[in-house]
Design a protein around this motif. Sequence first.
Motif, PDB file in Angstrom:
ATOM      1  N   THR A   1       0.862  -1.251   0.006  1.00  9.94           N
ATOM      2  CA  THR A   1       0.066  -0.078   0.038  1.00  9.94           C
ATOM      3  C   THR A   1       0.936   1.323   0.008  1.00  9.94           C
ATOM      4  OG1 THR A   1      -1.949   1.023   0.817  1.00  9.94           O
ATOM      5  CG2 THR A   1      -0.365   0.184   2.527  1.00  9.94           C
ATOM      6  N   GLY A   2       0.539   2.341  -0.321  1.00  6.45           N
ATOM      7  CA  GLY A   2       1.188   3.482  -0.679  1.00  6.45           C
ATOM      8  C   GLY A   2       2.166   3.965   0.509  1.00  6.45           C
TER       9      GLY A   2
ATOM     10  N   GLN B   1       1.957   5.548  -3.617  1.00  5.84           N
ATOM     11  CA  GLN B   1       0.412   5.213  -4.201  1.00  5.84           C
ATOM     12  C   GLN B   1       0.502   5.682  -5.813  1.00  5.84           C
ATOM     13  OE1 GLN B   1      -1.936   3.581  -2.495  1.00  5.84           O
ATOM     14  NE2 GLN B   1      -3.413   3.687  -4.454  1.00  5.84           N
TER      15      GLN B   1
ATOM     16  N   GLU C   1      -0.047   2.634  -8.762  1.00  3.52           N
ATOM     17  CA  GLU C   1      -1.045   2.933  -9.744  1.00  3.52           C
ATOM     18  C   GLU C   1      -0.646   2.872 -11.147  1.00  3.52           C
ATOM     19  OE1 GLU C   1      -3.181   6.703  -8.561  1.00  3.52           O
ATOM     20  OE2 GLU C   1      -4.225   5.660  -6.682  1.00  3.52           O
TER      21      GLU C   1
ATOM     22  N   ARG D   1      -6.448   0.070  -3.003  1.00  2.49           N
ATOM     23  CA  ARG D   1      -5.525   0.512  -1.666  1.00  2.49           C
ATOM     24  C   ARG D   1      -4.248  -0.326  -1.235  1.00  2.49           C
ATOM     25  NH1 ARG D   1      -9.650   2.929   2.812  1.00  2.49           N
ATOM     26  NH2 ARG D   1     -10.490   4.730   1.772  1.00  2.49           N
TER      27      ARG D   1
END
Length: 204
Positions: A39-40, A53, A57, A74
């Motif tokens: 997760t970011g 993040q 993406e 997420r």
Amino acid sequence: SFTGSHRFVLDYLIEEVLAQQSKSAQDFLLQTAVLDRLTGSLCDTLTSQDNGQATLETLERANLFIVPLDEERRWYRYHHLFSDLLRERLRQTQLEQIPTLHLRASEWYEQNGFTDEAIEHALLAEDFGRAARLIEEHVDALWQSGGHTKLRSWLAGLPVELVFSKPHLCIFHAWGLFVSSQQDAAEQSLQAAEKALDTSLVLS
């Protein structure tokens, strides 16, 4: 699914996928390869950057062997074969960084309430003092929730002398040995618990 030998698949992933990425993308992939889930903010902790993040993406849009784990996107994971490749490359090129990455992951997981992952990464970092502290802090809750097998595995991953120095952990360690039909070793662990408890009482 893949056909052919593993070596040809890995050669393809290295030459056609990993090597084609920018230096910053390669660094991100390698530094986060120690994670089972991404997760970011966790990635930011490992990479010392602030674009985790956005990078996740971008990798997803590029179809770079990354899989979203929730609808909000997420949490992600790497495809298992790609993850194996990244970890192997990390071992080959930055072996000395691996404990640091695991330790950073452990700290992030602890701060965000993911105790199991915090313990797992502390053990992988071989920061046994940290792992023992985390286990000791949560051992009662884990026991009551039925996590006996997990607890036995964690305690087995600690140096025995460290377990023997902590009376609370010794008791659970002894139980694990007892149910494994290692009665003599279980008795030794209980004796160590008594000794450690006596020592702590004298010091107090």
